[in-house]
Design a protein around this motif. Structure first.
Motif, short mmCIF file in Angstrom:
data_model
loop_
_atom_site.label_atom_id
_atom_site.label_comp_id
_atom_site.label_asym_id
_atom_site.label_seq_id
_atom_site.Cartn_x
_atom_site.Cartn_y
_atom_site.Cartn_z
N ALA A 180 0.81 -1.22 0.00
CA ALA A 180 0.00 0.00 0.00
C ALA A 180 0.84 1.26 0.00
N GLU A 181 1.93 1.28 0.77
CA GLU A 181 2.72 2.52 0.87
C GLU A 181 3.39 2.89 -0.44
N GLU A 182 3.51 1.94 -1.37
CA GLU A 182 4.13 2.23 -2.66
C GLU A 182 3.19 2.99 -3.60
N TYR A 183 1.98 3.29 -3.12
CA TYR A 183 1.01 4.07 -3.90
C TYR A 183 0.52 5.29 -3.14
N GLY A 184 1.26 5.67 -2.10
CA GLY A 184 0.91 6.87 -1.35
C GLY A 184 -0.02 6.65 -0.18
N VAL A 185 -0.35 5.38 0.12
CA VAL A 185 -1.18 5.07 1.28
C VAL A 185 -0.28 5.10 2.52
N PRO A 186 -0.62 5.86 3.55
CA PRO A 186 0.26 5.98 4.72
C PRO A 186 0.15 4.82 5.70
N THR A 208 4.32 4.25 -7.37
CA THR A 208 4.57 5.69 -7.50
C THR A 208 5.41 6.23 -6.34
N HIS A 209 5.47 5.46 -5.25
CA HIS A 209 6.20 5.87 -4.04
C HIS A 209 7.20 4.78 -3.65
N ASN A 221 14.63 6.02 -2.78
CA ASN A 221 14.55 5.83 -4.23
C ASN A 221 14.24 7.18 -4.86
N ARG A 222 15.25 7.76 -5.50
CA ARG A 222 15.10 9.11 -6.07
C ARG A 222 14.16 9.14 -7.26
N ASP A 223 13.85 7.97 -7.84
CA ASP A 223 12.96 7.92 -9.00
C ASP A 223 11.49 7.90 -8.61
N LEU A 224 11.21 7.73 -7.32
CA LEU A 224 9.84 7.64 -6.83
C LEU A 224 9.60 8.66 -5.74
N LEU A 225 8.33 8.96 -5.49
CA LEU A 225 7.99 9.83 -4.39
C LEU A 225 8.27 9.12 -3.06
N PRO A 226 8.57 9.86 -2.01
CA PRO A 226 8.78 9.21 -0.71
C PRO A 226 7.49 8.65 -0.15
N TRP A 227 7.59 7.54 0.59
CA TRP A 227 6.41 7.02 1.26
C TRP A 227 5.91 8.04 2.27
N VAL A 228 4.63 7.93 2.63
CA VAL A 228 3.98 8.91 3.52
C VAL A 228 3.96 8.37 4.94
N SER A 229 4.49 9.14 5.88
CA SER A 229 4.52 8.69 7.27
C SER A 229 3.15 8.86 7.93
N ALA A 233 0.33 12.05 7.60
CA ALA A 233 -1.07 11.84 7.25
C ALA A 233 -2.01 12.36 8.31
N LEU A 234 -1.63 12.23 9.59
CA LEU A 234 -2.54 12.55 10.69
C LEU A 234 -2.18 13.81 11.46
N GLY A 235 -0.92 14.22 11.36
CA GLY A 235 -0.47 15.33 12.20
C GLY A 235 0.05 14.87 13.53
N TRP A 236 0.01 13.56 13.79
CA TRP A 236 0.58 12.98 15.00
C TRP A 236 0.94 11.53 14.72
N GLY A 237 1.74 10.95 15.60
CA GLY A 237 2.12 9.56 15.45
C GLY A 237 3.54 9.38 14.96
N MET A 238 3.80 8.25 14.32
CA MET A 238 5.16 7.88 13.93
C MET A 238 5.67 8.77 12.79
N THR A 239 6.89 9.26 12.96
CA THR A 239 7.45 10.19 11.99
C THR A 239 8.36 9.52 10.98
N ARG A 240 8.85 8.32 11.29
CA ARG A 240 9.84 7.69 10.42
C ARG A 240 9.34 6.42 9.76
N ARG A 241 8.04 6.27 9.70
CA ARG A 241 7.48 5.13 8.97
C ARG A 241 5.99 5.38 8.74
N PRO A 242 5.41 4.69 7.74
CA PRO A 242 3.96 4.77 7.58
C PRO A 242 3.26 4.13 8.76
#
Length: 358
Positions: A180-186, A208-209, A221-229, A233-242
């Motif tokens: 899921a995270e490879e498509y922008g799902v956090p 895409t991510h 991966n510089r060819d893709l967007l970074p995954w979303v933490s 997504a929420l404004g709180w929670g884990m900062t270094r992983r989805p």
């Protein structure tokens, strides 16, 4: 409320979603301009769909057939995952050989209803409904041009068996796991996906991510967007992983926001927080806000329905209905709309291109 007969007469219907749920697939189809109607048995989920303006037939998918929706040209299905989930009782996994046997019987056009009645969990057999619909549409002379299916990754052997059957019927088919995270799902959740096409080559969407890894940075991966933490997504929670997979079950501290495996996944959340890789939820408590602790225990992590929906990429304010438990179930059972859109956009690229003239 959309009735079945009304839906069948509706010339706008192009896609039938066999297990509509709270609308993950359907929101994606709508965004792409594709008229869709969902069949759903759960009343609370139907109320959610109606409040969101999604065309809905409330009922058991087994009571309908392709002839009830004669204008539909494409099929979507995300059958109930509980029998197959690692976090569930495992009835589907134990019955996997039986399910594969019944798939073969369906391909031979045999009546399997008596055999399905012997399964421990009646939901287990629902994974075969998309195959039944596809074969009946073929036999009716109105084959679906696209079939798109999704489930937890333990269902992949069923999708692969269906792929072999559909190839013999003239489809091109691809199956595979999609993170899921490879498509922008956090969140980190693996989905088993099948796409079948009648007129051209079937294909799954390319990522895409970046894929999340504990040993590489977010922009590894510089060819893709970074995954979303989770924090992004929420404004709180884990900062270094989805976020971890949004689960359906509930526990003493409220609905479990972590991936299947329960307590072990909650430990992962606490570990990230205790290591400082965390943003605290500072939102005020109110009708639309749930604190990240409960009963005075400030170490208790809890995710609200709105937070869980955001981790699944539902739009803000999606009108979930029913009890709080029912709302969490609807979120946890859904196909993330962002991932659904990627699958539809790639699978139906020819039709979408024809609509836009591109």
């Amino acid at each position: 409320m959309t009735t079945m007969k009304g839906a069948a007469r509706d010339a706008r219907v192009e896609i039938v979603d066999l297990f509509g749920g709270s609308g993950g697939w359907d929101l994606a189809a709508q965004r792409l301009g594709l008229p869709v109607i969902g069949i759903e048995a759960d009343h609370a989920a139907c109320e959610t769909r109606r409040a969101a303006g999604l065309d809905t037939v409330e009922g058991d998918v087994r009571a309908y057939r392709p002839a009830d929706f004669p204008t539909a040209t494409d099929l979507i299905g995300s059958p109930p995952c509980q029998p197959y989930s690692i976090g569930g009782k495992g009835a589907g996994r134990r019955a996997l050989d039986a399910v594969l046997h019944f798939a073969g019987q369906l391909s031979a056009r045999r009546d399997i209803r008596a055999g399905l009645a012997t399964l421990d969990d009646e939901r287990t057999s629902l994974v075969l409904e998309p195959l039944r619909w596809t074969l009946e549409a073929l036999d009716d002379g109105r084959p679906y041009r696209t079939v798109m299916l999704e489930q937890v990754q333990s269902v992949l052997p069923v999708w692969e068996a269906m792929a072999a059957i559909l190839r013999a019927e003239g489809y091109t088919v691809v199956t595979g796991r999609r993170n899921a995270e490879e498509y922008g799902v956090p969140q980190t959740r693996v989905h088993a996906v099948l796409v079948a096409r009648r007129r051209d080559e079937a294909a799954l969407p390319a990522p895409t991510h970046s894929r999340y890894s504990r040993i590489t940075s977010q922009d590894g991966n510089r060819d893709l967007l970074p995954w979303v933490s989770m924090a992004e997504a929420l404004g709180w929670g884990m900062t270094r992983r989805p976020g971890l997979t949004v689960a359906v079950g509930t526990g003493a501290g409220g609905p479990d926001p972590s991936c299947v495996g329960g307590s072990g996944s909650r430990v992962a959340l606490y570990r990230e927080r205790d290591a400082g890789r965390w943003i605290t939820d500072t939102r005020p408590v109110g009708a639309d806000a749930v604190p990240s602790y409960r009963g005075g225990r400030k170490d208790m992590i809890r995710v609200s329905v709105a937070d869980a929906a955001a981790l699944q990429t539902f739009p803000p304010g999606h009108p979930f209905r029913g009890t709080r438990t029912k709302q969490y179930e609807q979120v946890g059972n859904a196909m993330p709309p962002v991932l659904a859109e990627a699958v539809i956009r790639r699978a139906m690229a020819a039709e979408l291109s024809a609509r836009t003239g591109a």
